[in-house]
Write a protein that holds these residues in place. Sequence first.
Motif: not given
Lengths: 200, 270
Positions: B109-114, B124-127
């Motif tokens: 889920t975190a990957r999809q949000l990012l 920060n999300s790109l990183y």
Amino acid sequence: MLSRRVLLAGLLAVTSPALAQDTNGAVRFMQGLSQQAIATLQAANYSPEQREQNFRHLLAQGFDLDFIGRFALGRTYAQLTAEQRNDYAQAFNEFVLRTYSRRLGGYSGERFEILGARPAGDQDAVVASRIVRGGGPPIMVDWRVRATGGNYKVIDVAVEGVSMVLTQRQDFTAAVGSGGVEGLIAGLRARGDRLPAVTR
Amino acid sequence: MRRLLLVLPLLAFAVARPAHADFLVGARAYQDGDFVTAIKEWGPLATMGDPRAQYNMGIMFSEGRGVPGDIGQARSWWEKAAAQNYAPALHNLAMLHIAGEGMPQDFATARQLLIRAAAQAQPNSLYTLGKMYAESLGGPQDVGEAFKMFSEAAKFGHARAQYNLGKFYRDGAPGLPPDMAMAAQWFRRAAEQGHVLAQSRYANRLALGEGLPRDDVEALKWAMLAAGQGEDSAVGNEKALRTRMTAAQIAEAEARAKAFSPPPGAPGGP
């Protein structure tokens, strides 16, 4: 045999006052650290972020974060690559600093009292304290302090008898079991990597 | 009718205007540490659907500022703002999923949000997304995507992304041959922002003359800075450099190290 006993007695005679001395030093260290902490938290004309930053600096100096981090990871630490150790140390330090500066950065009006100290193990002292709040009952906090290289550092904090490093060790062991070391590091990092409030 | 037409824009103005002012009043109060006022201003805006205010209410609950800390409430506000695709909320929500705060860890889920936050160029999300691609968290490994994310975040000045990009160039990857000049350049950018590992790596490149001309004075400066912050990998390099340098060179390096201070507040700073 006799000479050994005499030697032992002599050693004890030398060691006991030294230990008492150590406990006094640890108390003085905690007095200094807590006074600085309170001054930092009560400093006027600082934004919450600046206050947090100053507080972090204080924690980084007063806590042996490398030691705490290694202990919290337990046996797993030995299996890490050099790169992972670096990642872990960075993420862990960040995690502790943020968690505590956030938790304490918002506090105000509490009173911090040192109640006394006792030797612990071969080289440590536990400084007992309580934080007196307006609303609820006081919180009992024990600080385990170790002198290394002439400097005192906090190596564990027990709130109401619950050790921070032991709790962390349990949590970390569970996290490594489910998501591996990379998962644990990512989890630690994520707590520190939240973005701040938007003010524009 | 004509009067009504005149009144309508005025009404709209009257409704929109205080809303805007309230947010800034809240922001000023927040910066002064007056969290109760901040919540009084932001709360109604958040309820009306302003994503910035919703996001900030999430901060108040996650940090326990002006209200008792409540990660469930924080999550709920961030979910509202994330539903409007507000990048900071998408990011912080992803961090909750990665940390498993108030919920089980959920990397997928975190990957999809990012991915949604990174599409809006949130450094920060790109990183973090780059890290997830590199370490197969929340989905399969994708080295190419990781490289892309680090590259983009690095251009925004994200120190940890710059360091990771330096490593990519130093070690190479499938389809990406090593490039020591690029590696040295990105290690330098991160080093200048105070990234300790990057300082040590950049010192190595300078001492070896890898990807840039050998420069012992600069090498010693960066090795000293890294070693002084407890970076063990820099200690050996520092020692080796000192034995081959003149007293004047060492003094120059020490002066430069002393004069160095990283700029405050860079994204992804150490």
